[in-house]
Design an enzyme around this catalytic site. Structure first.
Site, PDB file in Angstrom:
ATOM      1  N   TYR A   1       0.817  -1.215   0.000  1.00 36.84           N
ATOM      2  CA  TYR A   1       0.000   0.000   0.000  1.00 36.84           C
ATOM      3  C   TYR A   1       0.852   1.267   0.000  1.00 36.84           C
ATOM      4  O   TYR A   1       0.401   2.315  -0.450  1.00 36.84           O
ATOM      5  CB  TYR A   1      -0.912   0.023   1.234  1.00 36.84           C
ATOM      6  CG  TYR A   1      -2.264  -0.606   1.043  1.00 36.84           C
ATOM      7  CD1 TYR A   1      -2.386  -1.909   0.575  1.00 36.84           C
ATOM      8  CD2 TYR A   1      -3.423   0.105   1.342  1.00 36.84           C
ATOM      9  CE1 TYR A   1      -3.621  -2.489   0.425  1.00 36.84           C
ATOM     10  CE2 TYR A   1      -4.673  -0.470   1.182  1.00 36.84           C
ATOM     11  CZ  TYR A   1      -4.765  -1.768   0.723  1.00 36.84           C
ATOM     12  OH  TYR A   1      -5.995  -2.342   0.562  1.00 36.84           O
TER      13      TYR A   1
ATOM     14  N   LYS B   1       3.190 -15.229   1.627  1.00 31.37           N
ATOM     15  CA  LYS B   1       3.522 -16.144   0.533  1.00 31.37           C
ATOM     16  C   LYS B   1       5.039 -16.294   0.470  1.00 31.37           C
ATOM     17  O   LYS B   1       5.704 -15.783  -0.434  1.00 31.37           O
ATOM     18  CB  LYS B   1       2.891 -15.680  -0.787  1.00 31.37           C
ATOM     19  CG  LYS B   1       1.422 -16.062  -0.775  1.00 31.37           C
ATOM     20  CD  LYS B   1       0.707 -16.072  -2.079  1.00 31.37           C
ATOM     21  CE  LYS B   1       1.341 -16.789  -3.215  1.00 31.37           C
ATOM     22  NZ  LYS B   1       0.909 -18.207  -3.341  1.00 31.37           N
TER      23      LYS B   1
ATOM     24  N   ASP C   1      -2.838 -17.918   0.168  1.00 32.64           N
ATOM     25  CA  ASP C   1      -3.871 -18.488  -0.724  1.00 32.64           C
ATOM     26  C   ASP C   1      -4.502 -19.722  -0.082  1.00 32.64           C
ATOM     27  O   ASP C   1      -5.730 -19.881  -0.085  1.00 32.64           O
ATOM     28  CB  ASP C   1      -3.299 -18.799  -2.115  1.00 32.64           C
ATOM     29  CG  ASP C   1      -2.053 -19.686  -2.093  1.00 32.64           C
ATOM     30  OD1 ASP C   1      -1.433 -19.830  -1.009  1.00 32.64           O
ATOM     31  OD2 ASP C   1      -1.703 -20.243  -3.139  1.00 32.64           O
TER      32      ASP C   1
ATOM     33  N   ASP D   1      -6.343  -7.179   3.708  1.00 35.94           N
ATOM     34  CA  ASP D   1      -7.497  -6.521   3.088  1.00 35.94           C
ATOM     35  C   ASP D   1      -8.427  -7.582   2.486  1.00 35.94           C
ATOM     36  O   ASP D   1      -9.639  -7.578   2.709  1.00 35.94           O
ATOM     37  CB  ASP D   1      -6.994  -5.556   2.008  1.00 35.94           C
ATOM     38  CG  ASP D   1      -8.109  -4.741   1.389  1.00 35.94           C
ATOM     39  OD1 ASP D   1      -9.023  -4.338   2.128  1.00 35.94           O
ATOM     40  OD2 ASP D   1      -8.060  -4.518   0.168  1.00 35.94           O
TER      41      ASP D   1
ATOM     42  N   ASP E   1     -12.127  -9.278   4.188  1.00 34.57           N
ATOM     43  CA  ASP E   1     -13.419  -9.197   3.496  1.00 34.57           C
ATOM     44  C   ASP E   1     -14.045 -10.589   3.365  1.00 34.57           C
ATOM     45  O   ASP E   1     -15.249 -10.768   3.544  1.00 34.57           O
ATOM     46  CB  ASP E   1     -13.268  -8.579   2.099  1.00 34.57           C
ATOM     47  CG  ASP E   1     -13.608  -7.098   2.088  1.00 34.57           C
ATOM     48  OD1 ASP E   1     -13.463  -6.458   3.152  1.00 34.57           O
ATOM     49  OD2 ASP E   1     -14.017  -6.584   1.032  1.00 34.57           O
TER      50      ASP E   1
HETATM   51  C1  IPM Z   1     -10.441  -1.349   3.923  1.00 33.55           C
HETATM   52  C2  IPM Z   1     -10.706  -0.661   2.625  1.00 33.55           C
HETATM   53  C3  IPM Z   1      -9.583   0.312   2.368  1.00 33.55           C
HETATM   54  C4  IPM Z   1      -8.314  -0.480   2.137  1.00 33.55           C
HETATM   55  C5  IPM Z   1      -9.824   1.316   1.242  1.00 33.55           C
HETATM   56  C6  IPM Z   1     -11.106   2.078   1.417  1.00 33.55           C
HETATM   57  C7  IPM Z   1      -8.645   2.284   1.117  1.00 33.55           C
HETATM   58  O1  IPM Z   1     -10.876  -1.595   1.605  1.00 33.55           O
HETATM   59  O2  IPM Z   1     -10.348  -0.662   4.954  1.00 33.55           O
HETATM   60  O3  IPM Z   1     -10.350  -2.577   3.941  1.00 33.55           O
HETATM   61  O4  IPM Z   1      -8.052  -0.955   1.035  1.00 33.55           O
HETATM   62  O5  IPM Z   1      -7.570  -0.648   3.120  1.00 33.55           O
HETATM   63 MG    MG Z   2     -10.910  -3.614   2.292  1.00 32.77          MG
END
Ligand code: IPM
Ligand code: MG
Length: 368
Positions: free
Chosen positions: A142, A192, A225, A249, A253
Site C-alpha cells: 500500500y 507467501k 492463498d 485486506d 473481506d
Molecule cells: C479497507 C478498505 C480500504 C483499504 C480502502 C477504502 C482504502 O478496503 O479498509 O479494507 O483498502 O484498506
Molecule cells: Mg478492504
C-alpha cells in the site's frame, strides 16, 4: 481529570446516518453510566473534498493526533470516481492510518447466533465463529516505494512495491500474540514465503518474536492463498490470524462475508501508546459507504456501534461496558430485529437505521 476525547469523522454515504446512532449510544453512556466523552466532529473523504478540495485537511489531521480516539464512518462514492488519485476520498483514510502510525488493524469476524443462517456457508461451519484478523496497516504494498505509472518505451508500466522492515513485522506480530493470549491462545501467520522475499522475512521474524517472547502461544504458518481456502472450508480452526496489509485486506473481506453480515463487523486500528498510556486509535466499520442506499434509513448501524464498543475496550479500558453494548446488540438480534441488509426470513419486515439504534439503547437501558 479531563474527559476522554473523541473525534467523529462520519464521512460519506451511509457514514453520517450510522454515526447518528452511535451518538445516541455515546449520549446514553454519558447520561446513565457517567462516562462522558468530549466529542468533536470533522470531515473526511468526499465531503471534505467538496468543502476544502482535499479528502483530509491538515487541521483535521492534527486534531486526530491529539484526541484519545477517532471514530470514522465510511468514505467514498461514485461522485468521486473520476477525481485525481491524490485527492480521492480513500486517500484521507490512508493518510490518517499512516500519519497516526496505526499499524495493527483488528478485524473480528464473529457470527452472531441469530444470524448464522445468513452465511453462504452451512450453518454448522459458521455458528459460533469468532476469529480475529490482525492486518498490518501502515506498510507493505500500500505504501512501498517505488510506485507509480511510468513510461517504458512506448508502453505504460504500473509499479507498486511490497516492502517490510523487520521492526514493522515484529510489532504487528506482538499485537497478534498479545491478543491471542486473551482469546484462544493461537496465532496463524499468513504470507507467501513460497514466492515473495518479503514473505520469507515475514515468516522468519514472526517465528523469532514467537520464540523469544511468546512461546506459550500456539503458532502456525500458512500461505495466504491456502489460508483463504481454509477460511472457507473450516474457519473455526482459526483464532488470531496475522497477515500483511494487502492479504489482510482480502482475507478480512472474505472472513467478514462468512459471518453473513458485512454490516455487522467493526474494526480497530491501533498504534503505539500515547503519553497517557492509551494507544493511538481509530475505530471504523468494515463496510463501505454504500452510496446506493445512503440517506434512505436502510443502513445497518451495528458495525459502527460495535466499533464504538471496541473503542470502549481497547482505548478506554472499559471492557465491562463494551460487554454490555455487545450484549445489547445480541439481544436486539435475538428479538428478531433486522435492518434491510439482513432480510430473508419469513414474515420479517425491516426496521430503519434509527429504529435499530433506538432498540439498542433500550436494551442498554434494560441492562441496568
Ligand atoms: C479497507 C478498505 C480500504 C483499504 C480502502 C477504502 C482504502 O478496503 O479498509 O479494507 O483498502 O484498506
Ligand atoms: Mg478492504
Amino acid at each position: 481529570m479531563s474527559n476522554p476525547s473523541l473525534l467523529i469523522l462520519a464521512g460519506d454515504g451511509i457514514g453520517p446516518e450510522v454515526m447518528t446512532e452511535v451518538r445516541k449510544i455515546i449520549d446514553w453512556y454519558g447520561a446513565k453510566r457517567d462516562v462522558t466523552f468530549d466529542v468533536s466532529e470533522g470531515l473526511v473523504g468526499g465531503c471534505s473534498y467538496d468543502a476544502h478540495g482535499t479528502p483530509l485537511t491538515d487541521e483535521t489531521m492534527a486534531r486526530a493526533q491529539e484526541v484519545d480516539a477517532v471514530l470514522l464512518g465510511a468514505v467514498g462514492g461514485p461522485k468521486y470516481d473520476n477525481l485525481d488519485f491524490s485527492v480521492k476520498p480513500e486517500r484521507g483514510l490512508l493518510r490518517l492510518r499512516k500519519e497516526m502510525d496505526l499499524y495493527a488493524n483488528l478485524r473480528p469476524a464473529q457470527c452472531f447466533d441469530a444470524l448464522a443462517d445468513f452465511s453462504s456457508l452451512k450453518k454448522d461451519v459458521v455458528a459460533g465463529l469468532d476469529i480475529m484478523i490482525v492486518r498490518e496497516l501502515t506498510s507493505g504494498i500500500y505504501f512501498g516505494e517505488p510506485r507509480g505509472i511510468i513510461k517504458e518505451g512506448n508502453e505504460r508500466v504500473g509499479i507498486n512495491t511490497q516492502r517490510y522492515t523487520e521492526s514493522e513485522i515484529a510489532r504487528v506480530a506482538r499485537s497478534a500474540f498479545e491478543l491471542a493470549r486473551k482469546r484462544g491462545n493461537k496465532v496463524c501467520s499468513m504470507e507467501k514465503a513460497n514466492v515473495m522475499e518479503s514473505g520469507i522475512l515475514w515468516r522468519d521474524v514472526v517465528t523469532e518474536v514467537h520464540q523469544a517472547e511468546y512461546s506459550d502461544v500456539e503458532l502456525s504458518h500458512m500461505y495466504a492463498d491456502a489460508g483463504a481456502m481454509q477460511l472457507c472450508r473450516w474457519p473455526k480452526q482459526f483464532d488470531v490470524i496475522v497477515t500483511d496489509n494487502l492479504f489482510g485486506d482480502l482475507l478480512s473481506d472474505a472472513a467478514a462475508m462468512l459471518t453473513g453480515s458485512l454490516g455487522m463487523l467493526p474494526s480497530a486500528s491501533l498504534g503505539a501508546p500515547m503519553e497517557n498510556g492509551r494507544p493511538k486509535a481509530l475505530y471504523e466499520p468494515v463496510h463501505g459507504s454504500a452510496p446506493d442506499i445512503a440517506g434512505q434509513g436502510k443502513a445497518n448501524p451495528i458495525a459502527c456501534i460495535l466499533s464504538f464498543a471496541m473503542a470502549l475496550r481497547y482505548s478506554f479500558d472499559m471492557g465491562t461496558e463494551a460487554d454490555r453494548l455487545e450484549k445489547a446488540v445480541e439481544d436486539v438480534l435475538a428479538d428478531g430485529l433486522r435492518t434491510a441488509d439482513l432480510l430473508g426470513e419469513e414474515g420479517v419486515s425491516p426496521v430503519s437505521t434509527s429504529e435499530m439504534g433506538d432498540a439498542i439503547v433500550a436494551k442498554l437501558e434494560a441492562s441496568l
